[in-house]
Design a protein around this motif. Structure first.
Motif, short mmCIF file in Angstrom:
data_model
loop_
_atom_site.label_atom_id
_atom_site.label_comp_id
_atom_site.label_asym_id
_atom_site.label_seq_id
_atom_site.Cartn_x
_atom_site.Cartn_y
_atom_site.Cartn_z
N LEU A 289 0.83 -1.20 0.00
CA LEU A 289 0.00 0.00 0.00
C LEU A 289 0.86 1.25 0.00
CD1 LEU A 289 -2.85 1.20 0.20
CD2 LEU A 289 -2.62 1.07 2.70
N LEU A 290 1.89 1.29 0.85
CA LEU A 290 2.74 2.46 0.94
C LEU A 290 3.54 2.65 -0.36
CD1 LEU A 290 3.39 4.67 2.98
CD2 LEU A 290 5.32 3.29 3.78
N ARG A 291 3.99 1.55 -0.95
CA ARG A 291 4.74 1.63 -2.20
C ARG A 291 3.85 2.17 -3.32
NH1 ARG A 291 9.41 -0.68 -3.77
NH2 ARG A 291 9.42 -2.04 -1.94
N SER A 292 2.62 1.69 -3.39
CA SER A 292 1.71 2.15 -4.45
C SER A 292 1.37 3.62 -4.31
CB SER A 292 0.41 1.32 -4.42
OG SER A 292 0.66 -0.03 -4.72
N PHE A 293 1.22 4.08 -3.08
CA PHE A 293 0.75 5.44 -2.85
C PHE A 293 1.89 6.45 -2.84
CE2 PHE A 293 -0.90 8.90 -0.10
CZ PHE A 293 -1.97 9.28 -0.90
N ALA A 294 2.91 6.21 -2.00
CA ALA A 294 3.99 7.18 -1.82
C ALA A 294 5.24 6.84 -2.62
CB ALA A 294 4.36 7.30 -0.33
N GLY A 295 5.33 5.60 -3.12
CA GLY A 295 6.51 5.21 -3.88
C GLY A 295 7.68 4.89 -2.97
N ALA A 296 8.83 4.72 -3.61
CA ALA A 296 10.05 4.41 -2.88
C ALA A 296 11.16 5.37 -3.28
CB ALA A 296 10.46 2.96 -3.16
N GLY B 36 5.28 6.06 -7.32
CA GLY B 36 4.09 6.10 -6.48
C GLY B 36 3.04 7.02 -7.07
N TRP B 37 1.79 6.85 -6.57
CA TRP B 37 0.70 7.69 -7.08
C TRP B 37 0.98 9.16 -6.82
CZ3 TRP B 37 -2.95 10.82 -4.48
CH2 TRP B 37 -3.95 11.33 -5.30
N LEU B 38 1.45 9.51 -5.66
CA LEU B 38 1.75 10.90 -5.35
C LEU B 38 2.86 11.44 -6.25
CD1 LEU B 38 1.62 10.98 -1.43
CD2 LEU B 38 0.12 12.23 -2.99
N ASP B 39 3.83 10.60 -6.58
CA ASP B 39 4.93 11.05 -7.43
C ASP B 39 4.45 11.43 -8.82
OD1 ASP B 39 6.89 10.55 -5.45
OD2 ASP B 39 6.89 8.43 -5.97
N ARG B 40 3.44 10.75 -9.31
CA ARG B 40 3.01 10.95 -10.69
C ARG B 40 2.06 12.13 -10.87
NH1 ARG B 40 2.02 5.31 -10.58
NH2 ARG B 40 -0.17 5.70 -11.01
N ASP C 110 0.87 16.04 -10.95
CA ASP C 110 1.54 17.31 -11.18
C ASP C 110 1.59 18.08 -9.85
OD1 ASP C 110 -0.85 18.97 -10.83
OD2 ASP C 110 -1.47 18.27 -12.80
N PRO C 111 2.46 19.06 -9.73
CA PRO C 111 2.67 19.71 -8.42
C PRO C 111 1.40 20.25 -7.79
CG PRO C 111 4.42 20.34 -9.94
CD PRO C 111 3.43 19.55 -10.75
N ALA C 112 0.51 20.86 -8.57
CA ALA C 112 -0.71 21.43 -8.00
C ALA C 112 -1.59 20.33 -7.41
CB ALA C 112 -1.47 22.22 -9.06
N ASP C 113 -1.77 19.22 -8.15
CA ASP C 113 -2.60 18.13 -7.64
C ASP C 113 -1.94 17.46 -6.44
OD1 ASP C 113 -4.53 18.57 -9.54
OD2 ASP C 113 -3.75 17.07 -10.95
N ARG C 114 -0.61 17.37 -6.44
CA ARG C 114 0.08 16.77 -5.30
C ARG C 114 -0.12 17.61 -4.04
NH1 ARG C 114 5.08 16.97 -7.01
NH2 ARG C 114 4.75 15.15 -8.35
N ASP C 115 -0.02 18.92 -4.18
CA ASP C 115 -0.24 19.79 -3.03
C ASP C 115 -1.66 19.66 -2.52
OD1 ASP C 115 2.34 20.67 -3.21
OD2 ASP C 115 1.85 22.54 -4.26
N GLU C 116 -2.64 19.55 -3.45
CA GLU C 116 -4.03 19.39 -3.04
C GLU C 116 -4.23 18.08 -2.31
OE1 GLU C 116 -8.24 19.95 -2.70
OE2 GLU C 116 -6.50 21.28 -2.91
N ALA C 117 -3.62 17.00 -2.81
CA ALA C 117 -3.75 15.70 -2.16
C ALA C 117 -3.15 15.74 -0.76
CB ALA C 117 -3.07 14.62 -2.99
N ARG C 118 -1.96 16.32 -0.62
CA ARG C 118 -1.35 16.40 0.71
C ARG C 118 -2.18 17.25 1.65
NH1 ARG C 118 4.77 17.69 -1.49
NH2 ARG C 118 5.44 15.53 -1.84
N ALA D 108 7.54 8.28 2.40
CA ALA D 108 6.41 8.71 3.22
C ALA D 108 6.77 9.98 3.99
CB ALA D 108 6.00 7.59 4.17
N LEU D 109 7.99 10.03 4.50
CA LEU D 109 8.43 11.22 5.23
C LEU D 109 8.52 12.42 4.30
CD1 LEU D 109 9.37 12.10 8.07
CD2 LEU D 109 11.71 11.58 7.35
N ASP D 110 9.06 12.22 3.10
CA ASP D 110 9.19 13.32 2.14
C ASP D 110 7.83 13.88 1.74
OD1 ASP D 110 11.91 13.05 2.19
OD2 ASP D 110 12.03 11.85 0.36
N HIS D 111 6.83 13.02 1.67
CA HIS D 111 5.49 13.46 1.28
C HIS D 111 4.66 13.98 2.45
CE1 HIS D 111 5.65 12.43 -2.91
NE2 HIS D 111 5.97 11.17 -2.67
#
Length: 923
Positions: free
Chosen positions: A687-694, A699-703, A705-713, A754-757
């Motif tokens: 689950l963590l690998r799929s969502f936050a990557g390694a 990972g889903w968050l990595d893919r 774009d910056p605006a959507d990533r900020d909104e998700a966080r 996970a820490l970076d995100h």
């Protein structure tokens, strides 16, 4: 041959048939609605007919206004679509005649010359070839038909048609009939006898095959009701094949310039034999027979002896489908004899009496009515080309309703219409478009199922009845009823899979659609949007209320497991604010902190175990684990964003919550959770690998774009205790005394990502929760120390071995230097063109914490490569004893460059210009 070998009505229309798909030039609506369809029985029934658009429009235009209700079952009980093939809408003719019937006992495919009319299927003089599943040639033909049909469906852009085709493919695949036609998996090994002209003209395919066989063509056999006016198609056949003898079969109604045909036959130098069918016979079969020196062939199907049918691709002429079968002289003579038809020999001059006739097309109407669908309130949604104009209305031939434009280039009637045979009219009621039978979406869907009542989402395949009766099974069912964790559980088989933005190859190597705008992706969006669970995401991600908690938090709270531990809440216990998961768990659990309740896992509190109970426990464990693995992996599927751009974030939060609760439940009531601690650790890692990557950009968050990533966080941070729950699960995955260096290396990049995100942050509640789960006292500082220890853990030999295996390298060695890290590489001959190099450099940076990476070849080449952000890439090639000048890249290495190259599967070659690459060795 005294009797027809194929009886289409009996072959195709019986109560056993569950799916019937047909392509035809023309059809008899009265025959289909009144006679053929009733022979098929009751739903579930998947019937679709693709007919030539212009011919269908002409047929619908001839229906008297007072008889418009006669079309009622079309696009209600069965699907009817007018298509024009890939050519220009006003010129392309859709002409194939094929019928595929899937029944309980097998699948039958008929390909021939007969239309979906009484003459075409019963009383006329037609030729069909029947293919049946379970035979090599039958499976090959059915698979080829599926691949061909998929391309036709794709070209229509019609999601309703595409959805039904996906169901057909799934049903065919389930019965093993001809593979799935998508080019995936094992398919039939026999060559397909079907020929189509989507890519190469049928005449060219035929003549090239004969040429490859070699030898002299002894005889050419020809018959068709329609030629091109100057017999040019026959002339080209004669030139390509150069037969010694030509047999021509005609009837008084054969459409061709007879004098021109006679000229071409005479000019060929072949001996010509002319046979005339009886004066009352209309032989509609289209046949080409070839006698070669070693073998013979019969081409049958829909293609007339015209240029548009034989010598043009579908985007230049007609869309055709043919069968090429082996045939000897006796077989050819029997087929061309047309049983039951009088035949007389004629001299060549008799051909001059034949005349060419063409169907005169009327002036096309200015508007194309592309689609029409009745809505729940009786209004009709339409799509037109061009888009809606001033004063347009939709008429059902009895009344009309004004049309109002919608933002997506469609239009809606202002009120309901009772009839379903509709046309666009101007303000005076004059027709602007051809007629169309409007879809009834509810009834169309009902024909595909046993019942029209919705019973909610189907349970996951992993949860059989016995598993669903367990506590763990019930909790997973609750999750499944609320959220969509795997898009494949909703989408019909055969549609877009995986990332949701990559076109899939079909059986003949062609891609379908154009990425995210293809009909299959639009169909996927519509299917996911229709699922009742899609509305959950809109509520969970709704705007925050000024007077209460955010809907996201309330919905997460409603998803809490109904666990025995949770039900042990003491009277008068304080109720923590919504969203504080760990606090709720700690308050509601009646076990003393640090002392897990219940018997040790694996023991029977009744004093023993039985083989039956152990088997059921293991069955529940395996199936629940498999389901959670699948859900965790599917979280990275980009198609989930078709539901809502942040749907994967909702799923991550819900599954994180579930794992946190299952951990506590297993500690307090071990008999209620069949999953082991190792099982839950594996699910969390996936689950963590799929969502936050390694840290690898996957990972889903990595893919995002910056605006959507900020909104998700931002939205995830609103669930206040998500980071502390993530911290708890990460600590459990690397808890002291339970993991070795292998697990530390494996989990290190996941925890770092996970820490970076911003997903990880321990609190005092994290320590209290872990104390209860483990039965030992755990403080917040203990959590931080352990996670920091894992983050800083370095085991260079293990890292090198794992990365070499992942990248397919012969070996790696790592050494820290004053300026960065040195990696010795075995198994790379040219580092500038090898796409593994960007991934290796990024992995070395993550592991060592250094930006500068130098790669040294340990093989024969002895090359060197140095990469520092902000500086040109330095490359020193070496070939044997010759030493080359060091090369520098044409531009410096910027931040993010290597990540982009890795994502694109690119190498470092783009950094070096052609001039640079030409530098040679020093002398």
């Amino acid at each position: 041959m005294t009797e027809p070998l194929v009886r289409p009505v009996a072959e195709l229309f019986s109560p056993e048939v569950r799916a019937l798909w047909a392509t035809t030039y023309s059809l008899d609506l009265g025959l289909v609605n009144g006679f053929l369809l009733p022979r098929l029985g009751d739903p579930p029934l998947n019937v679709a007919v693709l007919a030539d658009r212009r011919r269908l429009a002409a047929d619908l235009a001839r229906i008297p206004d007072q008889m418009a209700g006669a079309v009622a079952t079309a696009n209600s009980r069965w699907l009817l679509r007018g298509v024009h093939g890939p050519g220009a809408p006003g010129q392309a003719v859709f002409h194939p005649k094929s019928y595929l019937a899937l029944a309980r006992r097998g699948t039958t495919l008929l390909v021939g010359s007969g239309n979906l009319t009484l003459h075409g299927l019963d009383t006329g003089k037609e030729v069909f070839t029947a293919f049946r599943s379970g035979t090599p040639v039958g499976d090959a033909a059915i698979a080829a038909w599926q691949a061909w049909m998929r391309r036709l469906v794709d070209a229509t852009g019609d999601t309703v048609l595409a959805g039904r085709f996906q169901r057909l493919q799934a049903a065919l695949e389930a019965t093993g009939a001809g593979g799935n036609g998508s080019g995936n998996g094992d398919g039939p090994t026999a060559p397909s006898p079907l020929l189509h002209n989507l890519d190469v003209p049928i005449g060219r395919q035929l003549t090239e095959l004969v040429a490859r066989d070699g030898g002299q063509v002894r005889a050419l056999w020809l018959t068709a009701p329609f030629y091109d006016e100057k017999a040019a198609a026959v002339g080209r056949l004669l030139k390509a094949l150069r037969p010694e003898r030509v047999h021509v079969f005609v009837s008084p109604t054969t459409s061709v310039n007879g004098a021109r045909l006679a000229q071409r036959l005479t000019a060929s130098g072949a001996r010509v034999l002319v046979t005339s069918y009886g004066p009352e016979a209309f032989v509609h079969a289209k046949l080409i027979g070839i006698e070669g020196e070693r073998r013979g062939w019969l081409l049958s199907g829909s293609a007339n002896l015209s240029m548009g049918a034989l010598w043009r691709r579908a985007d230049e002429g007609n869309t055709e489908l043919a069968v090429l079968a082996p045939a000897g002289p006796e077989q050819l003579g029997a087929v061309f004899a047309a049983p039951g038809v009088e035949r007389t020999g004629q001299d060549l001059g008799a051909l001059t009496g034949l005349r060419f006739s063409s169907d005169a097309d009327g002036e096309p109407l200015p508007v194309r009515l592309l689609s029409a669908a009745v809505q729940a309130d009786g209004c009709v949604l339409v799509r037109t080309e061009p888009p809606l104009g001033d004063g347009w209305a939709l008429s059902d031939l009895a009344e009309r309703q004004p049309l109002t434009a919608l933002p997506d280039a469609t239009a809606m009637t202002s009120g309901p219409l009772a009839g379903r045979l509709v046309e666009v009219v101007d303000h005076d009621g004059r027709p602007l478009s051809d007629r169309l039978i409007a879809d009834d979406p509810v009834r169309l869907e009902a024909t595909l199922t046993h019942t029209t009542a919705s019973t909610g989402p189907a349970p996951p395949a992993e949860l059989d009845e016995a598993v669903r009766d367990s506590f763990l099974g019930r909790q997973l069912l609750r999750l499944n009823r609320t959220l969509i964790f795997d898009a494949n559980d909703v989408l019909a088989p055969g549609g877009p899979r995986g990332t949701g933005d990559t076109p899939e190859p079909v059986g003949d190597g062609h891609t379908t659609g154009t990425g995210v705008d293809s009909v299959w992706d639009r169909l996927g969006r519509e299917e996911l949007g229709r699922d009742p669970r899609a509305g959950t995401y809109a509520r969970m991600l709704g705007r925050r209320s000024f007077t209460g908690p955010e809907p996201f938090l309330l919905l997460l709270d409603s998803l809490r497991l109904r666990t025995p531990a949770a039900s042990a809440e003491p009277p008068g216990a304080p109720v923590p604010p919504p969203g504080s998961l760990l606090e709720r768990l700690l308050v509601r659990s009646d076990a003393p902190e640090g002392e897990p309740e219940g018997e040790p896992e694996g023991e029977d509190t009744a004093g023993g175990t039985t083989a039956h109970s152990w088997t059921l426990k293991q069955r529940i464990r395996v199936r629940a684990r498999n389901l959670l693995h699948r859900w965790a992996t599917a979280l990275a599927d980009a198609r989930l964003s078709w539901i809502d751009p942040l749907a994967p974030a909702v799923n991550f939060a819900a599954l994180t919550q579930t794992l946190v609760e299952l951990r506590l439940e297993a500690a307090c009531r071990p008999e209620s959770v069949e999953l082991t601690a190792e099982d839950l650790d594996e699910v969390w890692e996936l689950l963590l690998r799929s969502f936050a990557g390694a840290g690898d950009g996957r990972g889903w968050l990595d893919r995002l774009d910056p605006a959507d990533r900020d909104e998700a966080r931002h939205r995830l941070s609103d669930w206040r205790d998500l980071p502390e729950a993530v911290a708890a699960l990460c600590w459990l995955a690397v808890r002291p005394g339970h993991v070795g260096r292998e697990r530390k290396i494996a989990l290190q990049p996941l925890i770092g990502a996970a820490l970076d995100h911003g997903l990880l942050n321990s609190t005092e509640r994290t320590g209290r929760y872990l104390s209860l789960v483990t039965g030992t006292r755990v403080r917040r500082g203990d959590v931080d120390d352990r996670l920091l220890e894992v983050m800083e853990f370095i085991d260079d030999p293990l890292w090198c071995r794992r990365r070499a295996e992942e990248l397919g390298l012969a070996g790696l060695e790592l050494e820290t230097t004053r300026t960065g890290v040195k990696v010795t590489v075995r198994g790379v001959s040219d580092p500038l063109t090898d796409p593994r190099i960007p991934e290796l450099v990024l992995a070395a940076r993550r592991h060592s914490g250094h930006d500068g990476v130098s790669l040294f070849d340990d093989g024969e080449r002895r090359w060197r490569l140095s990469l520092f952000t902000g500086e040109p890439i330095a490359y020193l090639p070496s070939f044997g004893t010759a030493t080359y000048d060091a090369l520098e890249s044409a531009r410096p290495l910027r931040k993010g460059d290597l990540e982009s190259a890795r994502a694109d599967g690119a190498s470092l070659a783009a950094w070096f210009t052609d001039d640079t690459a030409l530098l040679g060795p020093r002398t």
